[in-house]
Scaffold this active site. Structure first.
Site, PDB file in Angstrom:
ATOM      1  N   ALA A 129       0.854  -1.195   0.000  1.00  0.00           N
ATOM      2  CA  ALA A 129       0.000   0.000   0.000  1.00  0.00           C
ATOM      3  C   ALA A 129       0.892   1.249   0.000  1.00  0.00           C
ATOM      4  O   ALA A 129       2.114   1.144   0.090  1.00  0.00           O
ATOM      5  CB  ALA A 129      -0.914  -0.014   1.224  1.00  0.00           C
ATOM      6  N   ASN A 131       0.847   3.942   2.169  1.00  0.00           N
ATOM      7  CA  ASN A 131       0.997   4.782   3.370  1.00  0.00           C
ATOM      8  C   ASN A 131       2.358   4.639   4.059  1.00  0.00           C
ATOM      9  O   ASN A 131       2.875   5.584   4.626  1.00  0.00           O
ATOM     10  CB  ASN A 131      -0.146   4.505   4.343  1.00  0.00           C
ATOM     11  N   GLU A 440       2.619 -10.531  10.315  1.00  0.00           N
ATOM     12  CA  GLU A 440       3.954 -10.028   9.996  1.00  0.00           C
ATOM     13  C   GLU A 440       4.663  -9.789  11.325  1.00  0.00           C
ATOM     14  O   GLU A 440       4.038  -9.676  12.374  1.00  0.00           O
ATOM     15  CB  GLU A 440       3.849  -8.741   9.176  1.00  0.00           C
TER      16      GLU A 440
END
Ligand code: NDP
Length: 466
Positions: A129, A131, A440
């Site tokens: 993504a 961000n 993660e």
């Protein structure tokens, strides 16, 4: 040709071509060749390469942070630590684990035992993504490489620059060329990776609809998937909590990186007995947030990622006002003081929200906080859990028993107690419900980049009924 722009000024930063299926093929082939060399290296030697990646990231922190600020618009106050620092921490953490990716031994009888081997998948794909571009690339790549895989990574088309720098650094650190390969492009390039028969695993960070598409496409070749998706997390502020800390936590849960954070606690449930004071302090401090040039060290909030995203976020604000939520501050575009070519807005706080409203249910991914009140602990937990999402949650209290009781009851992959949005690399991160699959970071991440092979060993005669 695709284009990446500076969201603070609207200026073009770079033009680039999208990788087509043939380019993806070449990237996967190069990664596969590099992976064979990588796996032939001793785990300790692989660890040393990953340590060098961490060291190079730290050495170049200023340049990388500026590049990330140009591409994302986030304030330079944040990028050195939250982006580049987190990426370096991640490589360091997994560098130390290359030698402990080992299996188990199972004694069976006097004449038989079994053991497991932790084997890499081969070539993995990462899709990011916009961000936290370098951080996302690192959170996927470091554990993948530590476990012996190669990685082909596709950054968001809006923020491709720092992934390219990471590719240079990984090679400079001593990894075989192509072990970490970057392919640029939009959704189609991501889809080509997801379909590719040479890729065994896909890890995507993105929205829930993208996650569904990736998972459906991965099903055709039965690839493993890790899904880091969206959220609409809750922060619950109990009556006994420290007031200033609770206001700080709510602001960190909503306004860091312009509110463009997947785990943000955008539903702030405040005990009804303290709501008035909480809102007064919150509004006062929010109105003091410095929005402006992200390269200015004093700036606390930069522009949103794109004109289209700003419009989307302002659309949520307008519909919330029409639906009867009370806008206490912000929620308007900023164009003065040279900000007119960027995508700036003042952070918004809504009160008088109820659980059915669009702003309370949908992920906005911008600086828009909804404040709700509650009376009972059980009620707060039930309402916090009434969401399709389950990425994160937070709670503020001084009551130790309540803290752990509520942490256990909240349906979320991460719960922060008297804190919000802190993601040390040692702590697994990921979502439940529609916020994701897999984890993660932490030791847990290695499970998502390895297969277990069971080896049964017979020391005696082969017994057969024939
Ligand atoms: P998107 O879902 O739009 O995109 C994510 C990535 O997927 C991009 O690289 C995109 O390419 C790519 N992509 C799009 N379609 C496909 C497809 N069919 N197949 C393969 N890849 C595809 O998310 P955003 O970039 O807009 O990021 C915001 C979202 O990400 C929010 O929902 C946020 O919550 C989530 N997020 C989750 C995090 C987590 O850890 N759980 C962390 C950060 C963000 P491109 O955009 O270049 O077209």
């Amino acid at each position: 040709m695709l284009l990446t722009e500076n969201p603070a000024t609207g200026e073009a930063l770079a033009h680039f071509a999208a990788a087509d299926a043939a380019a993806v093929d070449r990237a996967v082939a190069a990664a596969a060749a590099a992976q064979r060399h990588w796996l032939a290296m001793a785990p300790a030697a692989r660890g040393r390469v990953l340590y060098r990646v961490a060291a190079l990231l730290r050495q170049r922190v200023d340049d990388l942070a500026r590049l990330e600020v140009f591409d994302t618009g986030k304030p330079i106050q944040e990028a050195p630590e939250a982006d580049i620092g987190s990426a370096a921490d991640c490589f360091e953490f997994f560098a130390g684990l290359t030698q402990v990716v080992h299996g188990e031994h199972m004694p069976l009888t006097d004449e038989a035992f079994a053991y497991t081997r932790r084997e890499p998948f081969g070539v993995c794909a990462g899709i990011g993504a916009w961000n936290y571009p370098l951080q996302i690339a690192s959170w996927k790549t470091a554990p993948a490489l530590a476990a012996g895989n190669a990685m082909v990574f596709k950054p968001s088309e809006l923020t491709p620059l720092t992934a390219l720098k990471l590719a240079e650094i990984v090679e400079e650190a001593g990894a075989p060329a192509g072990l970490f390969n970057v392919v640029l492009g939009a959704g189609e390039t991501g889809a080509a990776l997801t379909r590719h028969p040479g890729i065994a695993k896909v890890s995507v960070t993105g929205s829930v609809p993208t996650g569904r598409r990736v998972m459906a496409a991965a099903a055709e070749t039965l690839k493993h998937v890790t899904m880091e998706l969206g959220g609409k997390s809750a922060l619950v502020v109990f009556a006994d909590a420290d007031m200033d800390d609770s206001v700080s936590a709510a602001m960190l849960a909503n306004f860091y990186t312009q509110g463009e954070i997947c785990s943000n606690g955008t539903r702030v449930f405040v005990h009804e007995s303290i709501a008035e004071e909480f809102l007064a302090r919150l509004v006062e401090r929010t109105e003091n947030i410095l929005v402006g040039d992200p390269l200015d060290a004093a700036t606390q909030m930069g522009p949103l990622i794109s004109a289209a995203h700003l419009e989307k976020v302002l659309g949520f604000v307008a519909r919330a006002e029409r639906a009867g939520a009370r806008l206490l501050t912000g929620g308007r575009r900023l164009t003065g003081d040279g900000l007119g070519n960027g995508h700036f807005m003042r952070p918004a706080i809504f009160a008088a929200c109820h659980d059915g409203m669009e702003i309370v249910r949908e992920e906005i991914f911008g600086p828009v906080m909804s404040v709700l009140t509650f009376a009972e602990e059980e009620e707060a937990v039930r309402r916090a859990n009434a969401s399709q999402y389950g990425l994160a949650a937070g709670l503020m209290t001084r009551d130790l028993a309540r803290a752990h009781r509520v942490a256990a009851a909240l349906e979320a992959g991460t719960v922060w107690v008297n804190a919000y949005n802190l993601t040390p690399i040692a702590m697994p991160f990921g979502g439940v419900k529609q916020s994701g699959i897999g984890r993660e970071n932490g030791l847990a991440a290695l499970d998502f980049y390895t297969e277990r092979k069971s080896v049964y060993v017979n020391l005696g005669k082969v017994e057969a009924p024939y």
